[in-house]
Design a protein around this motif. Structure first.
Motif, mmCIF file in Angstrom:
data_model
loop_
_atom_site.group_PDB
_atom_site.id
_atom_site.type_symbol
_atom_site.label_atom_id
_atom_site.label_comp_id
_atom_site.label_asym_id
_atom_site.label_seq_id
_atom_site.Cartn_x
_atom_site.Cartn_y
_atom_site.Cartn_z
ATOM 1 N N SER A 178 -0.113 -4.192 4.028
ATOM 2 C CA SER A 178 -1.329 -4.208 4.800
ATOM 3 C C SER A 178 -1.888 -5.617 4.804
ATOM 4 O O SER A 178 -2.055 -6.227 3.754
ATOM 5 C CB SER A 178 -2.370 -3.240 4.210
ATOM 6 O OG SER A 178 -3.620 -3.400 4.830
ATOM 7 N N LEU A 217 -7.229 -5.152 3.849
ATOM 8 C CA LEU A 217 -7.670 -3.946 3.133
ATOM 9 C C LEU A 217 -8.914 -4.288 2.350
ATOM 10 O O LEU A 217 -8.865 -5.024 1.370
ATOM 11 C CB LEU A 217 -6.576 -3.455 2.182
ATOM 12 C CG LEU A 217 -6.906 -2.206 1.362
ATOM 13 C CD1 LEU A 217 -7.084 -1.009 2.277
ATOM 14 C CD2 LEU A 217 -5.830 -1.920 0.340
ATOM 15 N N SER A 249 4.192 -0.004 2.358
ATOM 16 C CA SER A 249 4.123 -0.967 3.442
ATOM 17 C C SER A 249 3.183 -2.102 3.059
ATOM 18 O O SER A 249 2.526 -2.061 2.024
ATOM 19 C CB SER A 249 3.638 -0.294 4.733
ATOM 20 O OG SER A 249 2.359 0.266 4.549
ATOM 21 N N VAL A 299 0.823 -1.200 0.000
ATOM 22 C CA VAL A 299 0.000 0.000 0.000
ATOM 23 C C VAL A 299 0.862 1.258 0.000
ATOM 24 O O VAL A 299 2.007 1.259 0.464
ATOM 25 C CB VAL A 299 -0.961 0.033 1.208
ATOM 26 C CG1 VAL A 299 -1.961 -1.110 1.124
ATOM 27 C CG2 VAL A 299 -0.189 -0.033 2.524
ATOM 28 N N GLU A 300 0.279 2.323 -0.531
ATOM 29 C CA GLU A 300 0.904 3.635 -0.547
ATOM 30 C C GLU A 300 0.868 4.236 0.863
ATOM 31 O O GLU A 300 0.196 3.721 1.753
ATOM 32 C CB GLU A 300 0.141 4.550 -1.523
ATOM 33 C CG GLU A 300 0.054 4.028 -2.953
ATOM 34 C CD GLU A 300 1.320 4.306 -3.762
ATOM 35 O OE1 GLU A 300 2.320 4.760 -3.157
ATOM 36 O OE2 GLU A 300 1.301 4.075 -4.978
ATOM 37 N N ASP A 332 -0.783 6.595 1.935
ATOM 38 C CA ASP A 332 -2.149 6.937 2.347
ATOM 39 C C ASP A 332 -3.022 5.711 2.592
ATOM 40 O O ASP A 332 -4.216 5.825 2.861
ATOM 41 C CB ASP A 332 -2.816 7.852 1.306
ATOM 42 C CG ASP A 332 -2.944 7.192 -0.067
ATOM 43 O OD1 ASP A 332 -2.595 6.001 -0.209
ATOM 44 O OD2 ASP A 332 -3.397 7.878 -1.008
ATOM 45 N N GLY A 333 -2.423 4.526 2.504
ATOM 46 C CA GLY A 333 -3.157 3.299 2.782
ATOM 47 C C GLY A 333 -3.801 2.655 1.578
ATOM 48 O O GLY A 333 -4.335 1.556 1.678
ATOM 49 N N ARG A 334 -3.738 3.305 0.418
ATOM 50 C CA ARG A 334 -4.335 2.719 -0.783
ATOM 51 C C ARG A 334 -3.360 1.738 -1.426
ATOM 52 O O ARG A 334 -2.152 1.985 -1.458
ATOM 53 C CB ARG A 334 -4.722 3.805 -1.780
ATOM 54 C CG ARG A 334 -5.831 4.727 -1.304
ATOM 55 C CD ARG A 334 -6.276 5.677 -2.401
ATOM 56 N NE ARG A 334 -5.197 6.549 -2.842
ATOM 57 C CZ ARG A 334 -5.311 7.411 -3.861
ATOM 58 N NH1 ARG A 334 -6.441 7.485 -4.545
ATOM 59 N NH2 ARG A 334 -4.291 8.181 -4.190
ATOM 60 N N LYS A 335 -3.907 0.625 -1.956
ATOM 61 C CA LYS A 335 -3.024 -0.358 -2.582
ATOM 62 C C LYS A 335 -2.425 0.212 -3.856
ATOM 63 O O LYS A 335 -2.993 1.106 -4.498
ATOM 64 C CB LYS A 335 -3.789 -1.651 -2.869
ATOM 65 C CG LYS A 335 -4.850 -1.560 -3.945
ATOM 66 C CD LYS A 335 -5.466 -2.939 -4.193
ATOM 67 C CE LYS A 335 -6.520 -2.878 -5.278
ATOM 68 N NZ LYS A 335 -7.084 -4.209 -5.583
#
Length: 281
Positions: A274, A277, A272, A229-230, A232-235
């Motif tokens: 996750s 998600l 990172s 993921v980026e 910002d938490g987006r894959k």
């Protein structure tokens, strides 16, 4: 024998997220003395571009990943998808629908994993209008099969609850088959015994288990892994311009080193892993 697969779509270049998925599937197969297969999911209309396929081959070889046998292509299996659709129609489990996304969103009263749940507007439609998609009557299908279970290596035994999606589309009006139908049929055709994929697809396995029961297909074990993921938490995603493997390869980066870094879960700064998600068990 364990058999895994990596199944990319040639609608854009591969990135590190794809590399991680391929490494997971490859290593699980070879650590257990099994086979790793490659499938190209190339039925997405004009978005599927043949030039990406050769890039995929080169990217995987650059990462040090080899696959067993010839690569399989979804575009060679259209008759299989159509035949499964006709079988489900004959069972009285598919119905035609021409509702738009806007109409579904306006009428829906529940939200599922893919968004507003289809409210069943066309469930009793008797005649198929031109250009209709075909939906699975999930309640009728579950009544036919009875309770079902499936096994994920990480999350353990799961009771199949495909109702969380509502009546999913299996035969699309713009494509030969939906992801749910095509992937389920393909995994059976390729002899896949361990389905590896990201946690974002965990809940899709509920639908796939139902289709396996309806179509008398073998039932694999699933292994849902984390997603890169980026910040910002987006894959990672092709459409957001995540750096491609091909660009890294042409820039002279070492593919074997990248694969080893992914195995050790060492990722570029800001990226990172996750574990959950949009698909938590």
């Amino acid at each position: 024998m364990i058999v895994t697969r990596f199944a990319p779509s040639p609608n854009g270049p591969l990135h590190l997220g794809h590399a991680y998925a391929a490494v997971v599937a490859h290593d699980l197969a070879y650590e257990r003395g099994g086979a790793f297969r490659l499938r190209i999911e190339d039925i997405d209309g004009a978005r599927s571009r043949p030039e990406f396929v050769e890039e995929f081959f080169q990217d995987l070889e650059w990462l040090g990943l080899s696959w067993d046998g010839e690569a399989a292509f979804q575009s060679h299996r259209l008759a299989r998808y159509a035949g499964a659709g006709e079988r489900l129609k004959a069972m009285g489990l598919l119905y035609p629908c021409r509702c738009t996304r806007a109409e579904i969103a306006a009428a829906a009263t529940e939200i599922g994993p893919d968004g507003p749940i289809y409210p069943g507007t066309c469930r009793h439609r008797a005649v198929a209008p031109e250009g209709a998609a075909w939906r699975l009557d999930v309640t009728a299908a579950m009544n036919r099969t009875g309770p079902l279970e499936w096994l994920d290596e990480g999350a353990g035994p799961q009771a199949a609850t495909p109702q969380i999606f509502g009546d999913v589309v299996l035969l699309r009006k713009d494509l030969p088959a939906s992801y749910h139908l095509a992937a389920t049929l393909d995994d059976a055709a390729d002899g896949i015994t361990l389905v590896t994929r990201g946690m974002d697809l965990f809940r899709s396995s509920h639908v796939h288990r139902l289709l396996q029961a309806l179509l008398d297909l073998p039932v694999p074990v699933w292994h849902h892994h984390g997603l890169l993921v980026e910040p910002d938490g987006r894959k990672l995603a092709k459409r957001r311009g995540s750096p491609s493997l091909a660009d890294r390869r042409r820039a002279g980066e070492g593919g074997l080193a990248i694969a080893d870094a992914l195995r050790a879960q060492r990722f570029p700064a800001g990226i990172s892993l996750s574990q959950a998600l949009n698909g938590t068990p």
